[in-house]
Design a protein around this motif. Sequence first.
Motif, PDB file in Angstrom:
ATOM      1  N   MET A  28      16.744   9.729  -4.178  1.00  0.00           N
ATOM      2  CA  MET A  28      15.446   9.083  -4.400  1.00  0.00           C
ATOM      3  C   MET A  28      15.626   7.609  -4.756  1.00  0.00           C
ATOM      4  N   ASP A  29      16.689   7.301  -5.481  1.00  0.00           N
ATOM      5  CA  ASP A  29      16.984   5.896  -5.787  1.00  0.00           C
ATOM      6  C   ASP A  29      17.304   5.140  -4.503  1.00  0.00           C
ATOM      7  N   TRP A  30      18.044   5.770  -3.603  1.00  0.00           N
ATOM      8  CA  TRP A  30      18.381   5.173  -2.308  1.00  0.00           C
ATOM      9  C   TRP A  30      17.115   4.906  -1.501  1.00  0.00           C
ATOM     10  N   ILE A  31      16.169   5.867  -1.516  1.00  0.00           N
ATOM     11  CA  ILE A  31      14.920   5.712  -0.769  1.00  0.00           C
ATOM     12  C   ILE A  31      14.071   4.587  -1.354  1.00  0.00           C
ATOM     13  N   LEU A  32      14.011   4.493  -2.676  1.00  0.00           N
ATOM     14  CA  LEU A  32      13.250   3.406  -3.306  1.00  0.00           C
ATOM     15  C   LEU A  32      13.866   2.049  -2.977  1.00  0.00           C
ATOM     16  N   GLU A  33      15.185   2.004  -2.951  1.00  0.00           N
ATOM     17  CA  GLU A  33      15.853   0.750  -2.598  1.00  0.00           C
ATOM     18  C   GLU A  33      15.565   0.375  -1.145  1.00  0.00           C
ATOM     19  N   THR A  48       6.018  10.564  -1.476  1.00  0.00           N
ATOM     20  CA  THR A  48       6.902   9.401  -1.589  1.00  0.00           C
ATOM     21  C   THR A  48       6.173   8.125  -1.181  1.00  0.00           C
ATOM     22  N   LYS A  49       5.434   8.178  -0.076  1.00  0.00           N
ATOM     23  CA  LYS A  49       4.694   7.005   0.384  1.00  0.00           C
ATOM     24  C   LYS A  49       3.626   6.604  -0.630  1.00  0.00           C
ATOM     25  N   ALA A  50       2.934   7.605  -1.182  1.00  0.00           N
ATOM     26  CA  ALA A  50       1.884   7.310  -2.157  1.00  0.00           C
ATOM     27  C   ALA A  50       2.467   6.685  -3.422  1.00  0.00           C
ATOM     28  N   VAL A  51       3.598   7.222  -3.886  1.00  0.00           N
ATOM     29  CA  VAL A  51       4.245   6.674  -5.077  1.00  0.00           C
ATOM     30  C   VAL A  51       4.711   5.245  -4.821  1.00  0.00           C
ATOM     31  N   CYS A  52       5.264   4.994  -3.637  1.00  0.00           N
ATOM     32  CA  CYS A  52       5.717   3.632  -3.311  1.00  0.00           C
ATOM     33  C   CYS A  52       4.544   2.658  -3.255  1.00  0.00           C
ATOM     34  N   ARG A  53       3.400   3.113  -2.764  1.00  0.00           N
ATOM     35  CA  ARG A  53       2.236   2.229  -2.773  1.00  0.00           C
ATOM     36  C   ARG A  53       1.803   1.908  -4.193  1.00  0.00           C
ATOM     37  N   GLU A  54       1.802   2.918  -5.078  1.00  0.00           N
ATOM     38  CA  GLU A  54       1.426   2.679  -6.477  1.00  0.00           C
ATOM     39  C   GLU A  54       2.395   1.700  -7.138  1.00  0.00           C
ATOM     40  N   TRP A  55       3.678   1.848  -6.821  1.00  0.00           N
ATOM     41  CA  TRP A  55       4.712   0.998  -7.439  1.00  0.00           C
ATOM     42  C   TRP A  55       4.730  -0.400  -6.832  1.00  0.00           C
ATOM     43  N   LEU A  56       4.816  -0.488  -5.493  1.00  0.00           N
ATOM     44  CA  LEU A  56       5.024  -1.782  -4.844  1.00  0.00           C
ATOM     45  C   LEU A  56       3.746  -2.590  -4.672  1.00  0.00           C
ATOM     46  N   GLN A  57       2.626  -1.921  -4.407  1.00  0.00           N
ATOM     47  CA  GLN A  57       1.397  -2.650  -4.119  1.00  0.00           C
ATOM     48  C   GLN A  57       0.482  -2.776  -5.323  1.00  0.00           C
ATOM     49  N   ARG A  58       0.332  -1.682  -6.073  1.00  0.00           N
ATOM     50  CA  ARG A  58      -0.639  -1.688  -7.172  1.00  0.00           C
ATOM     51  C   ARG A  58      -0.025  -1.952  -8.534  1.00  0.00           C
ATOM     52  N   GLY A  59       1.289  -1.767  -8.644  1.00  0.00           N
ATOM     53  CA  GLY A  59       1.954  -2.015  -9.920  1.00  0.00           C
ATOM     54  C   GLY A  59       1.589  -1.029 -11.009  1.00  0.00           C
ATOM     55  N   THR A  60       1.111   0.157 -10.635  1.00  0.00           N
ATOM     56  CA  THR A  60       0.727   1.158 -11.637  1.00  0.00           C
ATOM     57  C   THR A  60       1.916   1.977 -12.122  1.00  0.00           C
ATOM     58  N   PHE A  61       3.019   1.964 -11.372  1.00  0.00           N
ATOM     59  CA  PHE A  61       4.255   2.619 -11.780  1.00  0.00           C
ATOM     60  C   PHE A  61       5.348   1.568 -11.915  1.00  0.00           C
ATOM     61  N   THR A  62       6.256   1.796 -12.847  1.00  0.00           N
ATOM     62  CA  THR A  62       7.500   1.039 -12.823  1.00  0.00           C
ATOM     63  C   THR A  62       8.437   1.735 -11.843  1.00  0.00           C
ATOM     64  N   ARG A  63       9.512   1.065 -11.498  1.00  0.00           N
ATOM     65  CA  ARG A  63      10.474   1.691 -10.587  1.00  0.00           C
ATOM     66  C   ARG A  63      11.073   2.945 -11.214  1.00  0.00           C
ATOM     67  N   LEU A  80       9.480  10.586 -11.108  1.00  0.00           N
ATOM     68  CA  LEU A  80       8.482  11.440 -10.468  1.00  0.00           C
ATOM     69  C   LEU A  80       8.999  12.014  -9.159  1.00  0.00           C
ATOM     70  N   LEU A  81       9.620  11.176  -8.336  1.00  0.00           N
ATOM     71  CA  LEU A  81      10.105  11.649  -7.042  1.00  0.00           C
ATOM     72  C   LEU A  81      11.281  12.607  -7.181  1.00  0.00           C
ATOM     73  N   THR A  82      12.172  12.315  -8.128  1.00  0.00           N
ATOM     74  CA  THR A  82      13.316  13.214  -8.341  1.00  0.00           C
ATOM     75  C   THR A  82      12.841  14.592  -8.786  1.00  0.00           C
ATOM     76  N   ASP A  83      11.945  14.625  -9.776  1.00  0.00           N
ATOM     77  CA  ASP A  83      11.428  15.911 -10.262  1.00  0.00           C
ATOM     78  C   ASP A  83      10.697  16.666  -9.159  1.00  0.00           C
TER      79      ASP A  83
END
Length: 204
Positions: A91-96, A158-173, A179-182
């Motif tokens: 999941m770390d690889w995918i986020l990167e 995964t796509k939804a979480v990345c949008r929250e993190w990268l676009q909306r800033g509602t999640f930290t990395r 969340l994705l690992t669990d």
Amino acid sequence: MAAPRLRLAPAERRQQIIDAARELYSDRPYDAVSTSELADAAGVARGLINHYFGDKRELFLAVMRESITMPERALPDYDGRSVEERARLTMDWILEAATTYGQAWVAASGAANLHGSSDIQAVVDEADDRAARLVLDALGLPDTPHLRARLRPTAALTKAVCREWLQRGTFTRDEALDLLTDSVLLFVRQTPPTPTRPTEGTDS
């Protein structure tokens, strides 16, 4: 006098058009981008869009296919790692990859939800199936139809979480990673069948 266009091999010219279209679609919906704009952005005659892709729709599908398919990159070394460790590293690889691949991946992934037609859904399904196979391989699990079916829904998450993190800033990395690992571990763990209780009045 206009400068002469640089002559490119067909594959390079096709990629040039896709790259230019990706930039336009990264912040504008499909219907808001005209074929003329696509040609101008790529620095080609409008007829070349039709020559390489047939029509604007096929160009959009090519952008979608390239943008939502995870790029080919080497996975980390997982020798001797537990499934839990492998899941977190994957999941770390995918986020990167989402970070380095840019906002286009996230934006195009979101566009799939805006155009639910069968041709776009087929592109999304193909990318999700490929991602499920990649994750199963990374976790050291067999690529069975059942496990792949359990993992495919995590692609949308995964796509939804990345949008929250990268676009909306509602999640930290780190929150996105947790969340994705669990979630992946939850989806791949097999739930043992519940034992049936003997019917009253029968021999056990």
